[in-house]
Design a protein around this motif. Structure first.
Motif, short mmCIF file in Angstrom:
data_model
loop_
_atom_site.label_atom_id
_atom_site.label_comp_id
_atom_site.label_asym_id
_atom_site.label_seq_id
_atom_site.Cartn_x
_atom_site.Cartn_y
_atom_site.Cartn_z
N TRP A 67 28.02 34.49 66.90
CA TRP A 67 28.92 33.27 66.44
C TRP A 67 29.40 33.90 65.13
CZ3 TRP A 67 24.79 28.89 65.56
CH2 TRP A 67 24.63 28.29 66.97
N PRO A 68 30.66 33.37 64.89
CA PRO A 68 31.45 34.05 63.48
C PRO A 68 30.38 34.03 62.19
CG PRO A 68 32.74 32.33 64.70
CD PRO A 68 31.36 32.32 65.19
N ARG A 69 30.54 35.16 61.51
CA ARG A 69 29.80 35.25 60.47
C ARG A 69 30.11 34.15 59.44
NH1 ARG A 69 30.70 40.20 56.13
NH2 ARG A 69 32.81 39.12 56.40
N VAL A 70 28.96 33.78 58.63
CA VAL A 70 28.93 32.67 57.81
C VAL A 70 28.50 33.38 56.34
CG1 VAL A 70 28.43 30.49 57.13
CG2 VAL A 70 28.80 31.00 59.47
N LEU A 71 29.42 33.14 55.46
CA LEU A 71 29.18 33.59 54.01
C LEU A 71 28.50 32.25 53.46
CD1 LEU A 71 32.26 35.75 53.31
CD2 LEU A 71 29.93 36.56 53.90
N CYS A 72 27.15 32.72 52.55
CA CYS A 72 26.75 31.49 51.75
C CYS A 72 26.10 32.08 50.71
CB CYS A 72 25.56 31.08 52.64
SG CYS A 72 24.46 29.71 52.04
N ALA B 72 23.46 32.56 47.90
CA ALA B 72 21.86 32.57 47.89
C ALA B 72 21.42 31.25 47.28
CB ALA B 72 21.61 33.89 47.61
N GLN B 73 22.10 30.98 46.10
CA GLN B 73 21.41 29.84 45.29
C GLN B 73 21.70 28.41 46.28
OE1 GLN B 73 23.96 31.91 44.00
NE2 GLN B 73 25.59 30.57 43.25
N HIS B 74 22.46 28.39 47.09
CA HIS B 74 22.94 27.38 47.82
C HIS B 74 22.21 27.33 48.95
CE1 HIS B 74 25.49 25.86 44.72
NE2 HIS B 74 26.21 27.28 44.85
N ALA B 75 21.28 28.28 49.63
CA ALA B 75 20.88 28.38 50.77
C ALA B 75 19.89 27.30 51.13
CB ALA B 75 20.19 29.48 51.22
N GLN B 76 19.08 26.64 50.14
CA GLN B 76 18.24 25.63 50.53
C GLN B 76 18.74 24.44 50.69
OE1 GLN B 76 14.61 25.98 51.03
NE2 GLN B 76 15.66 28.10 50.98
N SER B 77 20.24 24.15 50.38
CA SER B 77 20.83 23.09 50.45
C SER B 77 21.40 22.94 52.07
CB SER B 77 21.99 22.87 49.43
OG SER B 77 23.02 23.76 49.66
N LEU B 78 21.47 23.82 52.80
CA LEU B 78 22.21 23.98 54.32
C LEU B 78 20.96 22.80 54.78
CD1 LEU B 78 22.49 27.65 54.80
CD2 LEU B 78 24.23 26.13 54.37
N GLN B 79 21.78 22.30 55.65
CA GLN B 79 21.07 21.10 56.59
C GLN B 79 21.07 21.71 58.05
OE1 GLN B 79 19.37 18.31 55.44
NE2 GLN B 79 20.06 19.19 53.50
N GLY C 197 23.23 24.80 61.46
CA GLY C 197 23.84 23.92 60.49
C GLY C 197 25.16 24.24 60.06
N ALA C 198 25.80 23.35 59.13
CA ALA C 198 27.03 23.62 58.64
C ALA C 198 26.84 24.24 57.18
CB ALA C 198 27.85 22.45 58.73
N GLU C 199 28.02 25.13 56.77
CA GLU C 199 28.31 25.58 55.72
C GLU C 199 29.60 25.44 55.59
OE1 GLU C 199 28.18 27.82 51.99
OE2 GLU C 199 26.79 26.34 53.10
N GLY C 200 30.07 24.21 54.89
CA GLY C 200 31.42 23.79 54.93
C GLY C 200 31.83 23.48 56.31
N LEU D 143 24.30 33.84 59.17
CA LEU D 143 24.61 34.01 57.80
C LEU D 143 24.56 35.06 57.10
CD1 LEU D 143 22.20 31.05 57.12
CD2 LEU D 143 24.73 30.93 56.66
N GLN D 144 25.27 35.34 56.38
CA GLN D 144 25.30 36.51 55.16
C GLN D 144 25.32 36.01 53.82
OE1 GLN D 144 28.38 39.48 55.86
NE2 GLN D 144 26.68 40.89 55.51
N PHE D 145 24.27 35.95 53.14
CA PHE D 145 23.65 35.77 51.90
C PHE D 145 24.44 36.52 50.62
CE2 PHE D 145 20.44 34.02 54.33
CZ PHE D 145 20.61 32.65 54.02
N LEU D 146 25.09 35.65 49.53
CA LEU D 146 25.75 36.57 48.80
C LEU D 146 24.90 35.97 47.45
CD1 LEU D 146 29.44 35.43 49.55
CD2 LEU D 146 28.10 37.70 50.10
N ASN D 147 25.29 37.09 46.42
CA ASN D 147 24.30 36.88 45.17
C ASN D 147 25.42 36.27 44.31
OD1 ASN D 147 26.17 38.94 44.22
ND2 ASN D 147 24.84 40.53 44.03
#
Length: 122
Positions: A10-15, A17-24, A50-53, A83-87
């Motif tokens: 799947w294509p990489r998804v940037l997220c 980190a402080q919003h990770a818990q809001s992912l459904q 889940g969706a990130e945007g 998912l790839q998490f960002l600070n």
């Protein structure tokens, strides 16, 4: 049924980190790869998305059955995701920090119920 390890493709998804818990996340599939018996446990994989945007994120892991109908992650450090998490500075988190984020997400999912259902326990 969608194989759990397809998440790698799947294509990489940037997220952030402080919003990770809001992912459904929602259950996509659970596979029983080894049907256990009295001498050995059942083993399998589960996949959640889940969706990130507009992007679709996925996380998958192996599970194992334990006595009394319990199930556990085989290795909490071996989660598969796109998912790839960002600070807050927009930098990619180190792998250990990312695993911590993913485990927090997994902890909030009803994945044990879905695995037990696949095993015919619900």
């Amino acid at each position: 049924m969608t194989p759990a390890w397809i998440v790698y493709a799947w294509p990489r998804v940037l997220c952030e980190a402080q919003h990770a818990q809001s992912l459904q996340f929602a259950h996509l599939s659970t596979q029983v790869l080894v049907t256990g018996d009295a001498a050995r446990p059942s083993l399998g994989q589960t996949l959640w998305q889940g969706a990130e945007g507009q992007a679709i994120a996925g996380v998958a892991w192996d599970w194992i059955s334990l006595p009394a109908g319990l199930v556990a992650m085989v290795d909490p450090m071996a989660l598969i995701t796109n998912l790839q998490f960002l600070n807050p500075a927009g930098e990619v988190l180190a792998p250990l920090e990312s695993v911590l984020q993913l485990n927090e997400i997994v902890h909030g999912l009803p994945w044990q119920y879905e695995v037990q259902r696949a095993l015919g326990l619900h």
